[in-house]
Design a protein around this motif. Structure first.
Motif, PDB file in Angstrom:
ATOM      1  N   TYR A   1       0.809  -1.216   0.000  1.00 55.31           N
ATOM      2  CA  TYR A   1       0.000   0.000   0.000  1.00 55.31           C
ATOM      3  C   TYR A   1       0.848   1.275   0.000  1.00 55.31           C
ATOM      4  N   PHE A   2       1.956   1.249   0.744  1.00 58.40           N
ATOM      5  CA  PHE A   2       2.778   2.447   0.891  1.00 58.40           C
ATOM      6  C   PHE A   2       4.258   2.085   0.786  1.00 58.40           C
ATOM      7  N   PRO A   3       5.062   2.936   0.131  1.00 58.19           N
ATOM      8  CA  PRO A   3       6.486   2.646   0.014  1.00 58.19           C
ATOM      9  C   PRO A   3       7.277   2.962   1.276  1.00 58.19           C
ATOM     10  N   THR A   4       6.782   3.895   2.100  1.00 59.66           N
ATOM     11  CA  THR A   4       7.472   4.311   3.321  1.00 59.66           C
ATOM     12  C   THR A   4       6.452   4.567   4.417  1.00 59.66           C
TER      13      THR A   4
ATOM     14  N   ALA B   1      -1.703   9.609   3.279  1.00 64.10           N
ATOM     15  CA  ALA B   1      -2.600   8.812   2.426  1.00 64.10           C
ATOM     16  C   ALA B   1      -3.802   9.594   1.927  1.00 64.10           C
ATOM     17  N   SER B   2      -4.529  10.245   2.820  1.00 67.07           N
ATOM     18  CA  SER B   2      -5.740  10.950   2.399  1.00 67.07           C
ATOM     19  C   SER B   2      -5.414  12.165   1.547  1.00 67.07           C
ATOM     20  N   LEU B   3      -4.280  12.815   1.810  1.00 60.80           N
ATOM     21  CA  LEU B   3      -3.854  13.931   0.964  1.00 60.80           C
ATOM     22  C   LEU B   3      -3.489  13.431  -0.427  1.00 60.80           C
ATOM     23  N   ASP B   4      -2.822  12.292  -0.484  1.00 58.71           N
ATOM     24  CA  ASP B   4      -2.458  11.698  -1.766  1.00 58.71           C
ATOM     25  C   ASP B   4      -3.712  11.404  -2.584  1.00 58.71           C
TER      26      ASP B   4
ATOM     27  N   ALA C   1      -6.606  12.936  -2.350  1.00 63.65           N
ATOM     28  CA  ALA C   1      -7.198  14.207  -2.767  1.00 63.65           C
ATOM     29  C   ALA C   1      -6.456  14.813  -3.957  1.00 63.65           C
ATOM     30  N   ILE C   2      -5.119  14.729  -3.930  1.00 66.17           N
ATOM     31  CA  ILE C   2      -4.332  15.285  -5.034  1.00 66.17           C
ATOM     32  C   ILE C   2      -4.537  14.466  -6.302  1.00 66.17           C
ATOM     33  N   THR C   3      -4.651  13.152  -6.163  1.00 65.54           N
ATOM     34  CA  THR C   3      -4.920  12.300  -7.325  1.00 65.54           C
ATOM     35  C   THR C   3      -6.243  12.678  -7.969  1.00 65.54           C
ATOM     36  N   GLN C   4      -7.264  12.928  -7.147  1.00 71.70           N
ATOM     37  CA  GLN C   4      -8.556  13.354  -7.675  1.00 71.70           C
ATOM     38  C   GLN C   4      -8.447  14.711  -8.359  1.00 71.70           C
ATOM     39  N   LEU C   5      -7.672  15.616  -7.762  1.00 71.20           N
ATOM     40  CA  LEU C   5      -7.494  16.947  -8.359  1.00 71.20           C
ATOM     41  C   LEU C   5      -6.764  16.850  -9.692  1.00 71.20           C
ATOM     42  N   GLU C   6      -5.756  15.977  -9.767  1.00 69.69           N
ATOM     43  CA  GLU C   6      -5.042  15.785 -11.035  1.00 69.69           C
ATOM     44  C   GLU C   6      -5.996  15.295 -12.119  1.00 69.69           C
ATOM     45  N   GLY C   7      -6.865  14.351 -11.751  1.00 67.88           N
ATOM     46  CA  GLY C   7      -7.831  13.845 -12.715  1.00 67.88           C
ATOM     47  C   GLY C   7      -8.810  14.922 -13.160  1.00 67.88           C
ATOM     48  N   ALA C   8      -9.239  15.757 -12.202  1.00 72.27           N
ATOM     49  CA  ALA C   8     -10.168  16.843 -12.529  1.00 72.27           C
ATOM     50  C   ALA C   8      -9.519  17.859 -13.465  1.00 72.27           C
ATOM     51  N   LEU C   9      -8.263  18.194 -13.217  1.00 71.33           N
ATOM     52  CA  LEU C   9      -7.560  19.160 -14.066  1.00 71.33           C
ATOM     53  C   LEU C   9      -7.269  18.589 -15.457  1.00 71.33           C
ATOM     54  N   ALA C  10      -7.198  17.273 -15.549  1.00 66.04           N
ATOM     55  CA  ALA C  10      -6.947  16.654 -16.852  1.00 66.04           C
ATOM     56  C   ALA C  10      -8.153  16.777 -17.774  1.00 66.04           C
ATOM     57  N   THR C  11      -9.351  16.908 -17.174  1.00 66.68           N
ATOM     58  CA  THR C  11     -10.569  17.054 -17.973  1.00 66.68           C
ATOM     59  C   THR C  11     -11.444  18.161 -17.386  1.00 66.68           C
TER      60      THR C  11
ATOM     61  N   GLY D   1       9.774  17.811   2.578  1.00 72.78           N
ATOM     62  CA  GLY D   1      10.010  17.489   1.177  1.00 72.78           C
ATOM     63  C   GLY D   1       8.909  16.617   0.601  1.00 72.78           C
ATOM     64  N   HIS D   2       8.443  15.656   1.394  1.00 72.72           N
ATOM     65  CA  HIS D   2       7.355  14.787   0.949  1.00 72.72           C
ATOM     66  C   HIS D   2       6.101  15.608   0.696  1.00 72.72           C
ATOM     67  N   ALA D   3       5.797  16.542   1.585  1.00 77.46           N
ATOM     68  CA  ALA D   3       4.613  17.390   1.425  1.00 77.46           C
ATOM     69  C   ALA D   3       4.732  18.284   0.197  1.00 77.46           C
ATOM     70  N   LEU D   4       5.921  18.812  -0.042  1.00 72.93           N
ATOM     71  CA  LEU D   4       6.114  19.722  -1.180  1.00 72.93           C
ATOM     72  C   LEU D   4       5.916  19.026  -2.520  1.00 72.93           C
ATOM     73  N   ARG D   5       6.133  17.722  -2.549  1.00 73.12           N
ATOM     74  CA  ARG D   5       5.927  16.995  -3.803  1.00 73.12           C
ATOM     75  C   ARG D   5       4.474  17.058  -4.260  1.00 73.12           C
ATOM     76  N   TYR D   6       3.561  17.200  -3.312  1.00 75.56           N
ATOM     77  CA  TYR D   6       2.153  17.299  -3.697  1.00 75.56           C
ATOM     78  C   TYR D   6       1.876  18.629  -4.396  1.00 75.56           C
ATOM     79  N   LEU D   7       2.518  19.685  -3.927  1.00 79.18           N
ATOM     80  CA  LEU D   7       2.388  20.964  -4.628  1.00 79.18           C
ATOM     81  C   LEU D   7       2.971  20.868  -6.035  1.00 79.18           C
ATOM     82  N   ASP D   8       4.083  20.155  -6.175  1.00 77.13           N
ATOM     83  CA  ASP D   8       4.674  19.960  -7.503  1.00 77.13           C
ATOM     84  C   ASP D   8       3.700  19.225  -8.422  1.00 77.13           C
TER      85      ASP D   8
END
Length: 221
Positions: free
Chosen positions: A57-60, A67-70, A72-82, A127-134
């Protein structure tokens, strides 16, 4: 619904429940014992699974905290794609972020407080948190490139996305889902959400002005 479809749906629900259990276990153990003293084996045991299952489930161990932020960002990426055709991408981003905040934020108050504490002492958590902004920035850049019809080598969408993400980062610092009012673990009040909306609106207007100026500036011969 066929038997296969029912089995598949049940399997997915169990996976989601197990993922949430691992996230909750990580939050609780990090809160009680800190980052260094908490092990993957402890998180897995608390969630009732093996360490091997944890790593499916998780690499680290810190990834379980996010997890829940990940999600949410995945859903946002999908929304921005369409994004919807009846509006611009920047306004769409603003609306999506506002909706996320209106639902209480992706992490919730307890996990946010734990993240605050860990981020103050562990740079790699920041650094892990900043990757979500990226990730948001990259998704926004792709959406803007499509909206503007920009060439692949045109840096303008990247610049515009960076300006919008800078405002988002400033209004929601690492270690906070949003600026808390009163206590660090309180849910965001209307005023906090309004502050973020204001900052994003200002950034969007800035980006729009820059895009408009770029579009009207004659190119050199």
């Amino acid at each position: 619904m066929t038997e296969i479809e029912a089995d598949g749906g049940l399997r997915e629900r169990k996976k989601a429940q197990r993922r949430l259990a691992l996230h909750n276990a990580a939050v609780e153990l990090f809160e009680q014992h800190g980052y260094e003293a908490t092990t993957v084996a402890q998180i897995a045991a608390s969630a009732g699974v093996s360490p091997r299952t944890f790593f499916s489930y998780f690499p680290t161990k810190e990834a379980a905290l996010f997890a829940s932020l990940d999600d949410a960002i995945t859903q946002l990426e999908g929304a921005l794609a369409t994004p919807p055709s009846d509006g611009d991408v920047l306004s769409f981003l603003r609306d999506e972020v506002t909706e996320m905040l209106g639902n209480g934020g992706p992490l919730g108050p307890r996990a946010s407080a734990v993240l605050d504490t860990l981020a103050a002492n562990h740079d790699h958590i920041v650094g892990h948190a900043l990757r979500y902004l990226d990730r948001i920035g990259q998704a926004l850049s792709h959406a803007l490139r499509a909206e503007l019809g920009s060439a692949v080598d045109d840096p303008l969408p990247d610049i515009a996305a960076a300006a919008a993400i800078a405002a988002l980062a400033a209004s929601m610092p690492v270690g906070h889902d949003f600026p808390h009012k009163g206590t660090r673990t309180s849910r965001p009040g209307a005023e906090s959400v309004e502050v973020i909306q204001r900052d994003l609106d200002r950034a969007i207007e800035f980006v729009r002005a820059g895009l408009a100026a770029t579009a009207t500036t004659p190119t050199s011969p």
